[in-house]
Structure formats: structure tokens, C-alpha cells
Design an enzyme around this catalytic site. Sequence first.
Site, PDB file in Angstrom:
ATOM      1  N   LEU A   1      -4.115  30.931 -10.051  1.00  0.00           N
ATOM      2  CA  LEU A   1      -3.183  31.723  -9.323  1.00  0.00           C
ATOM      3  C   LEU A   1      -3.207  31.360  -7.639  1.00  0.00           C
ATOM      4  O   LEU A   1      -3.343  30.407  -8.009  1.00  0.00           O
ATOM      5  CB  LEU A   1      -5.361  32.435  -8.726  1.00  0.00           C
ATOM      6  CG  LEU A   1      -5.866  33.160 -10.174  1.00  0.00           C
ATOM      7  CD1 LEU A   1      -7.672  33.606  -9.984  1.00  0.00           C
ATOM      8  CD2 LEU A   1      -4.696  34.598 -10.585  1.00  0.00           C
ATOM      9  N   PRO A   2      -2.783  32.045  -6.855  1.00  0.00           N
ATOM     10  CA  PRO A   2      -1.969  30.713  -5.693  1.00  0.00           C
ATOM     11  C   PRO A   2      -2.476  30.745  -5.030  1.00  0.00           C
ATOM     12  O   PRO A   2      -2.836  29.518  -4.615  1.00  0.00           O
ATOM     13  CB  PRO A   2      -1.783  32.673  -5.715  1.00  0.00           C
ATOM     14  CG  PRO A   2      -1.466  33.770  -6.532  1.00  0.00           C
ATOM     15  CD  PRO A   2      -2.534  34.033  -7.125  1.00  0.00           C
TER      16      PRO A   2
ATOM     17  N   THR B   1      -4.123  25.166  -6.991  1.00  0.00           N
ATOM     18  CA  THR B   1      -4.605  24.446  -5.996  1.00  0.00           C
ATOM     19  C   THR B   1      -5.202  24.890  -4.936  1.00  0.00           C
ATOM     20  O   THR B   1      -4.890  25.965  -4.187  1.00  0.00           O
ATOM     21  CB  THR B   1      -3.024  24.077  -5.789  1.00  0.00           C
ATOM     22  OG1 THR B   1      -2.061  23.576  -6.875  1.00  0.00           O
ATOM     23  CG2 THR B   1      -3.003  23.012  -4.275  1.00  0.00           C
TER      24      THR B   1
ATOM     25  N   LYS C   1      -4.770  16.088  -5.776  1.00  0.00           N
ATOM     26  CA  LYS C   1      -3.832  17.548  -5.552  1.00  0.00           C
ATOM     27  C   LYS C   1      -3.305  17.181  -4.770  1.00  0.00           C
ATOM     28  O   LYS C   1      -1.924  17.570  -4.184  1.00  0.00           O
ATOM     29  CB  LYS C   1      -4.814  18.789  -6.676  1.00  0.00           C
ATOM     30  CG  LYS C   1      -2.955  19.514  -6.239  1.00  0.00           C
ATOM     31  CD  LYS C   1      -2.139  19.370  -7.305  1.00  0.00           C
ATOM     32  CE  LYS C   1      -0.933  20.555  -7.020  1.00  0.00           C
ATOM     33  NZ  LYS C   1       0.478  20.100  -7.507  1.00  0.00           N
TER      34      LYS C   1
ATOM     35  N   LYS D   1       1.354  26.104   1.629  1.00  0.00           N
ATOM     36  CA  LYS D   1      -0.218  25.902   1.998  1.00  0.00           C
ATOM     37  C   LYS D   1      -0.847  24.596   1.789  1.00  0.00           C
ATOM     38  O   LYS D   1      -1.675  24.369   2.108  1.00  0.00           O
ATOM     39  CB  LYS D   1      -0.505  27.639   0.368  1.00  0.00           C
ATOM     40  CG  LYS D   1      -1.947  27.376   0.293  1.00  0.00           C
ATOM     41  CD  LYS D   1      -2.284  27.656  -1.525  1.00  0.00           C
ATOM     42  CE  LYS D   1      -2.306  27.037  -2.021  1.00  0.00           C
ATOM     43  NZ  LYS D   1      -2.415  27.366  -3.861  1.00  0.00           N
TER      44      LYS D   1
END
Length: 301
Positions: A65-66, A94, A169, A244
Amino acid sequence: MARIAFIGLGHMGGGMAPNLAKAGHEVHAFDLVAEAVAKASEGGCSVAPSAAEAVKDADVVITMLPAAQHVRAVYENDVAPNAKPGALLIDCSTIDVASAREVGDAMKARGFEFVDAPVSGGIAAAAGGTLTFMVGGTDEAFKKARPILEPMAKAVIHAGDLGAGQGAKICNNMILGATMIVTCEGFVLARKLGLDPQVFFDISSKASGQSWSMTSYAPVPGVGPDTPADHDYEGGFAAALMLKDLKLAAEAVRSVGGYAPMGGEAEELFQRFVDRGGGAKDFSGIIKMIDDSWKVPEEQK
Ligand code: NAD
């Protein structure tokens, strides 16, 4: 073979879910966007009418998902009330470390196993089954997650406890954001100095300027392997998502009282690119903004 619910079939999930189906798993796929679900169906997945239906009876739930708010909502509203007790939950999105830990702890408290397993590699690697997974969770949960992730991976690495996958990440993408910008600057400067971009690529991709941004994701059309640059910077890894990740990195730096000026500068430049309408473009499209800024007279910069 497992029954797997796959939620989030965008640029990344849309490539990943069919690789699980190809490996023989029964994949029940769901996305809010109907075309994304139809594409997954062509790739051998079963279409689920809702996230709640997808997760019912699943041995494993995978989400791609975003951002954190989507992850929290899907686990709280769709997964927790409908998944079967003991199911293994794998979030590949992420998100920030704190949200990953909170969602993971909440799911564990309700009798599920949970790992955070963000990926590196981009859409080509998602489609080709060559992603790198960085996994946070217990040894036991990692052992269960590994064979599920393998058909989508070139590497599955246990990063540490819950949240450690997201930590790895975020650090990785802080490096990526900064190297992409300086790679773009290198290409713009090379052209201004009269070098052919292909010749510069041939040199730099075999010299000490090489990085993933140069060798695998060259930001100039017609140079290097096929990349979003060859498709007017469509598809790929949206600049808004890179921004983001750089914000997540800045937050992580602050949380440990650190100082990362290169990561901070990359965040500012991607913010400017997004503010100018580049958010939906691939992040390598920032080369256009850099190129344009060099055309502005010195006194107006
Ligand atoms: P995307 O926006 O293309 O896909 C996300 C999908 O989630 C969309 O199709 C959206 O409709 C769906 N979605 C949102 N809320 C939903 C809900 N409640 N139920 C069902 N589906 C829902 O994003 P992406 O590029 O595939 O990236 C996904 C994640 O992977 C992000 O966290 C991103 O940071 C990370 N990531 C992306 C790349 C890349 O190259 N694109 C690389 C590594 C990691």
C-alpha cells in the site's frame, strides 16, 4: 502451497501478486482500482470483491500500500476482523518504523504473526521477481515468511526485530534519493560540457561514479537499460513516494538526534519537484527540473 490474500495491486503489487500465482499459490487479489484487479486476474490471481473477502481463510496476507495511513486502515478495518487466527501477515509497503511496530504489535496481540518486509528494486524487479526484501520480525515469523517471499525475490534478508525492515529501507532510500539527484546533475553537466550522454554513461557506469541510479536506472532517455526515462518518466517509482521516504528518513534522523545534510537537501529538492507538479512522475524525472534550473539566468536563481 498457500492461500494468499494480496491487497494493493499498484505499480509494485501488480507485478508481485502474479509471481506468487505463477509459483503455484492460490492468490486472492484486491485493490480499490478495478483495472488493477483485472490486470492481476490476467496474471493468474483470483479476484476478490473486497479486502475483507480476500483475507477470509487466507494462510498469508500480503499488503503493498502507499503509506502508513493506508496500512493502519487496512489492518485495523479489513484484516484483523476477518483473517483467520494464526495467519501470517506481511506488510511490504514502505512506512515509518513506529507505525510498523504499532501495527505489528496490535496484530500480534490479536493472535496473528506479523513481519514488516519492505522492498527495494522498482517495478521491473517487482514484475521480474527480483526484489530485495528486508524483513523485520521474530526468527520464527521470518522462517515462515521467507518461502512465501522467495518467488518475488532475488534476496530475502532478515534485518532484525519488528520495524528493522523499515529502518533498513528508509536508510537505503535516503541514499537512493541523493544519488539520483547527483546522477542527474552529472548528466546535465556532462551535456553542457559537450559530452554525448551515451558516452558519459559508458564511462561512468564502469567508473567510480556508478551506482544503481546510474547503471540500472539511468535518468536520460535512450541511455542504459529500459527505464522510466524512456517512457517520458511515466510508471516507475513516483516522485511523491520518494519524497515520502525522504520525509521518513528526516524523521528517523531527528528521532536519534542525528544530522544528515545530504538526505535533507534531497528532501528539499524532491519537495520542490512535487510542488511544481512532478509528484506522479517517476523520481528520475527530477532531471528536467535540474536541467531547467540551469537555464535560468544566474541572478534569478
Ligand atoms: P501505487 O500507488 O502504485 O500502488 C498502491 C496501490 O494500493 C494502489 O493501486 C491503490 O489503489 C491501492 N490501495 C490503496 N488503499 C487501498 C485499500 N484500502 N485497499 C486496497 N487497495 C488500496 O504504489 P506503488 O508504487 O505500488 O508502491 C507501493 C509501496 O511500495 C509504497 O509504500 C512505496 O513507497 C513502496 N515502493 C515502491 C517502489 C516503486 O518503484 N514504485 C519501490 C519500492 C517500494
